[in-house]
Design a protein around this motif. Structure first.
Motif, mmCIF file in Angstrom:
data_model
loop_
_atom_site.group_PDB
_atom_site.id
_atom_site.type_symbol
_atom_site.label_atom_id
_atom_site.label_comp_id
_atom_site.label_asym_id
_atom_site.label_seq_id
_atom_site.Cartn_x
_atom_site.Cartn_y
_atom_site.Cartn_z
ATOM 1 N N ALA A 1 0.868 -1.277 -0.096
ATOM 2 C CA ALA A 1 0.068 -0.173 0.255
ATOM 3 C C ALA A 1 0.810 1.260 0.085
ATOM 4 O O ALA A 1 0.311 2.462 0.034
ATOM 5 C CB ALA A 1 -1.007 0.133 1.211
ATOM 6 N N GLU B 1 -0.869 5.314 -9.276
ATOM 7 C CA GLU B 1 -0.083 6.360 -8.487
ATOM 8 C C GLU B 1 0.544 7.328 -9.456
ATOM 9 O O GLU B 1 1.507 6.630 -10.355
ATOM 10 C CB GLU B 1 0.682 5.781 -7.463
ATOM 11 C CG GLU B 1 0.118 4.344 -6.743
ATOM 12 C CD GLU B 1 -0.984 4.501 -5.992
ATOM 13 O OE1 GLU B 1 -1.838 5.296 -6.243
ATOM 14 O OE2 GLU B 1 -1.303 3.564 -5.250
ATOM 15 N N SER C 1 -6.807 4.981 -3.807
ATOM 16 C CA SER C 1 -7.120 3.367 -3.371
ATOM 17 C C SER C 1 -8.773 3.542 -3.872
ATOM 18 O O SER C 1 -9.504 4.365 -3.500
ATOM 19 C CB SER C 1 -7.044 3.389 -1.863
ATOM 20 O OG SER C 1 -5.678 3.232 -1.632
ATOM 21 N N ASP D 1 0.405 7.410 -1.536
ATOM 22 C CA ASP D 1 -0.125 6.258 -1.570
ATOM 23 C C ASP D 1 -0.700 5.661 -0.194
ATOM 24 O O ASP D 1 -1.854 5.148 0.025
ATOM 25 C CB ASP D 1 1.054 5.364 -2.089
ATOM 26 C CG ASP D 1 0.672 3.955 -2.555
ATOM 27 O OD1 ASP D 1 -0.629 3.661 -2.259
ATOM 28 O OD2 ASP D 1 1.762 3.407 -3.031
ATOM 29 N N ALA D 2 -0.009 5.723 0.774
ATOM 30 C CA ALA D 2 -0.154 5.275 1.996
ATOM 31 C C ALA D 2 -1.327 6.037 2.605
ATOM 32 O O ALA D 2 -2.288 5.368 3.203
ATOM 33 C CB ALA D 2 1.184 5.629 2.968
ATOM 34 N N THR E 1 -4.861 4.756 1.269
ATOM 35 C CA THR E 1 -5.249 3.412 1.955
ATOM 36 C C THR E 1 -5.888 3.571 3.464
ATOM 37 O O THR E 1 -6.665 2.929 3.576
ATOM 38 C CB THR E 1 -3.931 2.485 2.101
ATOM 39 O OG1 THR E 1 -3.365 2.140 0.667
ATOM 40 C CG2 THR E 1 -4.120 1.113 2.502
HETATM 41 MG MG MG Z 1 -1.972 2.792 -1.058
#
Ligand code: MG
Ligand code: AMP
Length: 329
Positions: free
Chosen positions: A165, A194, A235, A279-280, A283
């Protein structure tokens, strides 16, 4: 209605002067990390497509060897197999990603959890094979201790890392640095949805990115972002999922229940200078859901857009930082 989001880095929508010289549009694509990558860039004279592709692929391969959850010989697999209490030395990129992952786990109250490896496998999002009975003590990530001087991490015992993730986002940042070093001043790079851009195109336009509604859903008002030296990550429950008993289960897991997130949220997109963090956070916000996700985005000052399914229609919710970028036309 069409909404145009213009980040602060592009004041008033007036982009700076494009890079000088003769530039040629190059579009290349490939596969990595169980997904696809693509690059559009304007290359300076003398730089061939083959040279750019070779560099991109070599960097992606390096990251896969370090952080793949699928390869038994990755550095990540070595950490996962290590004895309880062992200090495992890590390559620089892996250490950097793990450090950020643990910070973001902390910031998001554990909604982002880099130690979901066995849960991911049990739900069929990881490599095939027999998997141990599913026990996931929430907050085990807190027990992973990093030693920056030695560039090592302590395996507390049973912590099974899965960096899926956050690693795609990091790969975007990492490859972007390589493109910069080749003197490519204008590009849009994407890995598994992404994206990161650099500079403007020779015609002075920034790279425009559309936040798409999930397939089959009516548009909830198109949102287009002028991506300028910035990244956006999404996400979504429609990108990857498994079918269980006729039910479509998304690949984002709630660390508290050790099960796929079930919510009306179709997707979350986050903007950040670092694709890794975008990205993180995307999620984590998916796990938190729209209400708690918006509160956290506002606390952290994150530009985020939430697309929700409501009675067969799409509803869009935006964080304050995202709202501030909008220039409706
Ligand atoms: Mg992610
Ligand atoms: P992404 O595509 O960035 O949303 O990442 C999804 C992948 O990250 C999944 O396939 C899992 O491998 C892993 N994952 C799922 N849920 C979480 C979570 N709550 N925290 C961290 N990683 C997760």
């Amino acid at each position: 209605m069409r909404q145009v989001a213009i980040p602060n880095s592009l004041p008033g929508g007036k982009p700076p002067t494009p890079p000088p010289g003769t530039h040629r549009l190059l579009s290349i694509a490939g596969e990595t990390m169980g997904t696809t990558w693509s690059l559009e860039c304007f290359t300076p004279p003398g730089l061939t497509g083959d040279a750019v592709r070779a560099l991109v692929e070599s960097r992606l391969d390096l990251l896969v060897r370090q952080m793949s959850h699928w390869r038994g010989d990755s550095d990540l697999a070595r950490f996962n197999r290590a004895d309880p209490g062992a200090a495992v030395s890590l390559p620089a990129e892996f250490f950097h990603v793990l450090n950020a992952a643990l910070q973001i786990a902390q910031e998001t109250g554990g909604a982002f959890d880099p130690t979901l490896g066995e849960v991911v496998n049990a739900w069929g999002f990881g490599p095939p094979g027999p998997h141990p009975e599913l026990i996931h003590p929430p907050g085990r990530w807190r027990k992973i201790l990093l030693d920056p001087a030695a560039q090592s991490a302590i395996q507390p015992g049973g912590a099974i890392l899965d960096l899926s993730a956050i690693a795609k986002g990091f790969a975007v940042d990492h490859v972007a640095v390589q493109l910069d070093s080749l003197g490519i001043g204008s590009y849009l790079l994407e890995i598994g949805g992404e994206l990161k851009s650099r500079g403007v195109k020779p015609d002075g336009q920034p790279w425009w990115v559309l936040i798409e509604p999930p397939p089959g859903m009516p548009p909830a008002g198109e949102i287009i972002i002028a991506l300028y030296n910035n990244a956006v990550a999404t996400s979504g429950d429609y990108r990857r999922y498994v079918e269980r008993a006729g039910e479509r289960l998304p690949h984002t897991l709630d660390p508290l229940t050790a099960a796929p997130v079930r919510s009306p949220l179709a997707s979350v997109s986050v903007l950040h200078a670092d694709a890794m963090r975008a990205d993180a956070y995307a999620t984590a916000l998916t796990v938190l859901g729209a209400a708690r996700g918006l509160t956290l985005s506002d606390q952290l000052g994150l530009p985020a857009v939430f697309l929700l399914r409501e009675d067969g229609r799409m509803r869009t919710l935006k964080s304050r930082a995202f709202q501030a970028m909008l220039d409706e036309d």
